[in-house]
Write a protein that holds these residues in place. Structure first.
Motif, PDB file in Angstrom:
ATOM      1  N   UNK A  61     -63.166  42.833 -58.322  1.00 25.88           N
ATOM      2  CA  UNK A  61     -61.908  42.000 -58.260  1.00 25.88           C
ATOM      3  C   UNK A  61     -61.265  42.460 -59.408  1.00 25.88           C
ATOM      4  N   UNK A  62     -61.968  42.803 -60.388  1.00 25.04           N
ATOM      5  CA  UNK A  62     -61.515  44.056 -60.969  1.00 25.04           C
ATOM      6  C   UNK A  62     -60.788  45.486 -60.756  1.00 25.04           C
ATOM      7  N   UNK A  63     -61.589  45.829 -59.329  1.00 21.86           N
ATOM      8  CA  UNK A  63     -60.854  46.616 -58.781  1.00 21.86           C
ATOM      9  C   UNK A  63     -59.530  46.648 -57.269  1.00 21.86           C
ATOM     10  N   UNK A  64     -59.895  46.972 -56.125  1.00 23.51           N
ATOM     11  CA  UNK A  64     -59.589  46.682 -54.908  1.00 23.51           C
ATOM     12  C   UNK A  64     -58.608  45.239 -55.218  1.00 23.51           C
ATOM     13  N   UNK A  65     -59.097  43.991 -55.391  1.00 24.42           N
ATOM     14  CA  UNK A  65     -58.808  42.556 -55.212  1.00 24.42           C
ATOM     15  C   UNK A  65     -57.819  43.226 -56.127  1.00 24.42           C
ATOM     16  N   UNK A  66     -57.656  42.825 -57.537  1.00 27.74           N
ATOM     17  CA  UNK A  66     -56.399  42.193 -58.597  1.00 27.74           C
ATOM     18  C   UNK A  66     -55.537  44.098 -57.361  1.00 27.74           C
ATOM     19  N   UNK A  67     -55.950  45.061 -57.189  1.00 29.30           N
ATOM     20  CA  UNK A  67     -54.960  45.784 -56.921  1.00 29.30           C
ATOM     21  C   UNK A  67     -53.903  45.268 -55.535  1.00 29.30           C
ATOM     22  N   UNK A  68     -54.372  44.117 -55.140  1.00 34.27           N
ATOM     23  CA  UNK A  68     -53.879  44.036 -53.860  1.00 34.27           C
ATOM     24  C   UNK A  68     -51.785  42.842 -54.415  1.00 34.27           C
ATOM     25  N   UNK A  69     -52.320  42.893 -56.037  1.00 36.16           N
ATOM     26  CA  UNK A  69     -50.699  42.517 -56.612  1.00 36.16           C
ATOM     27  C   UNK A  69     -50.721  41.269 -55.636  1.00 36.16           C
ATOM     28  N   UNK A  70     -51.769  40.018 -55.520  1.00 35.64           N
ATOM     29  CA  UNK A  70     -50.851  39.403 -54.522  1.00 35.64           C
ATOM     30  C   UNK A  70     -50.547  37.888 -55.637  1.00 35.64           C
ATOM     31  N   UNK A  71     -49.583  37.350 -54.809  1.00 40.89           N
ATOM     32  CA  UNK A  71     -48.970  36.189 -55.882  1.00 40.89           C
ATOM     33  C   UNK A  71     -49.374  35.273 -55.158  1.00 40.89           C
ATOM     34  N   UNK A  72     -49.133  34.862 -54.113  1.00 43.11           N
ATOM     35  CA  UNK A  72     -50.141  33.396 -53.707  1.00 43.11           C
ATOM     36  C   UNK A  72     -51.577  33.813 -53.100  1.00 43.11           C
ATOM     37  N   UNK A  73     -52.168  32.990 -53.396  1.00 47.97           N
ATOM     38  CA  UNK A  73     -54.370  32.332 -52.957  1.00 47.97           C
ATOM     39  C   UNK A  73     -54.151  31.901 -52.363  1.00 47.97           C
TER      40      UNK A  73
END
Length: 317
Positions: free
Chosen positions: A232-244
C-alpha cells in the motif's frame, strides 16, 4: 465531456447514499445481478455487488463487476461468481454497446472473480490473471465451486471450473480504442495474485481487493498484513489515483479506502501489538477493541476472525 463536467458527475456519484448495505434488498430484481451497472466516469461501468456475504438472495454477487467500453471493444474486470452472473453482465454490456467483449481480467483467484470464466470462455474471450491467482484457483477452485453450488442452488447451474487462458507475473498492458490499460500485480495484499487495473489517463484505479471502505476487509490465513501495508505505502500510493473502484462497495476516492484499509490494518496491528506486549493470549485477542469500525458491513462476521489471524501472525514477527 469537459474536466469540469466529469468532476461534477463524479462528485455527485460520491455523494450518493450507500445502498450496498447488508440490510438492503436486491436492487435489480429483474436480473441475478445485485445492481444494474452504473457509468462511474465516461465509458467505465461497474455493477456494484452487495457488501454482505454471498447468499442465494444476492446470487453470490457481492463484489464489483466492472467493464470498460474502449471504442474498439470491451474489457471486463472479474468474470463473476457464477456462469449466470457472467451471462447477466454480458446482457448489460450488450444493452450498453455493440462493441464485443475482447478481454476479461480476473482480479484474484477467489470464486467471485473466476467462477464465471466458463461463460466467457464459451464466447471465445481471452481471460487474463496473475500467475499466483491462477495457481490459487487451481488449488481452491473446487472448494469455491462446491460452496457456490450449495449456496446458490439452481442459480449456480452452468458454473464449472475454467482457468484463465493466459497469465502474467507483474504487468499486462493493453492499448485498446481510447484507453491505455495496465493490469498490475503491485505486491502482496489481500490474497495471492491480487491485481489492480490502472487507467493512468483517467487517474482511475479499479483496485479489486487491494482496497475496501464500505465493508470490513477479511484477513485470511495467507493474508500477510505487514506486507499488504508495504504494498500500500509503496506502489499503490505511488499511482496517485484520483478515483477508486474498490473490489466491494461504491466507487470512491483514495482518502476513503486509505482510511478503511490502511487505517484499519494499522489500527488492528497496533491493538494486537499492545495485547502481545501485555502478555495477552490468543483467546483474549479475539476481543480487542475494534469499535471504531463497527459500522462497516460484515463487521460481525469478520472482526474476531481478523483479530485472531493478526495475533497468530504477529506473535512470530
Amino acid at each position: 465531456m469537459t474536466t469540469r463536467a466529469l468532476t461534477a458527475v463524479t462528485l455527485a456519484l460520491l455523494a450518493l447514499p450507500v445502498f450496498a448495505s447488508e440490510d438492503i434488498a436486491d436492487q435489480y430484481p429483474g436480473s441475478v445481478l445485485y445492481s444494474k451497472p452504473v457509468e462511474f466516469i465516461p465509458h467505465v461501468f461497474s455493477a456494484i455487488g452487495a457488501t454482505a456475504p454471498p447468499t442465494y438472495e444476492n446470487a453470490g454477487h457481492n463484489n464489483n463487476l466492472s467493464f470498460i467500453v474502449t471504442g474498439d471493444g470491451v474489457v471486463v474486470i472479474n468474470s463473476g461468481g457464477s456462469y449466470q452472473l457472467a451471462e447477466a453482465l454480458h446482457h448489460e454490456i450488450k444493452a450498453t454497446t455493440d462493441q464485443p467483449v475482447k478481454l476479461v481480467f480476473n482480479e484474484n483467484g477467489q470464486g467471485h472473480a473466476m467462477l464465471g470464466n466458463t461463460y466467457w470462455a464459451e464466447q471465445g474471450v481471452k481471460i487474463i490473471a496473475q500467475t499466483d491467482a491462477a495457481e490459487a484457483f487451481e488449488d481452491e477452485g473446487p472448494g469455491s465451486l462446491r460452496a457456490a453450488q450449495a449456496r446458490l442452488k439452481e442459480r449456480a447451474d452452468g458454473t464449472e471450473l475454467t482457468p484463465p487462458t493466459e497469465t502474467f507475473d507483474d504487468e499486462y498492458t493493453v492499448d485498446m480504442g481510447d484507453f491505455h490499460i495496465e493490469a498490475l500485480h503491485l505486491g502482496p495484499s489481500h490474497s495471492p495474485g491480487d491485481i489492480v487495473i490502472w487507467l493512468p489517463e483517467q487517474s482511475l484505479v479499479i483496485a479489486g481487493d487491494m482496497a475496501f471502505h464500505e465493508r470490513m476487509l477479511p484477513i485470511f490465513t495467507d493474508t500477510l498484513t505487514d506486507e499488504w501495508l508495504e504494498t500500500w505505502d509503496g506502489p499503490f500510493e505511488a499511482l496517485g489515483a484520483t478515483y477508486v473502484i474498490p473490489g466491494h462497495g461504491h466507487p470512491t476516492n483514495m482518502a476513503q479506502v486509505r482510511r478503511y484499509t490502511k487505517g484499519y490494518l494499522e489500527y488492528l496491528r497496533g491493538k494486537i501489538r499492545d495485547h502481545l506486549d501485555a502478555g495477552g493470549s490468543l483467546a483474549d485477542a479475539y476481543y480487542v477493541d475494534q469499535s471504531p469500525y463497527a459500522h462497516l458491513d460484515t463487521f460481525e462476521e469478520l472482526a474476531t476472525k481478523n483479530a485472531g489471524r493478526v495475533f497468530e501472525q504477529m506473535e512470530f514477527e
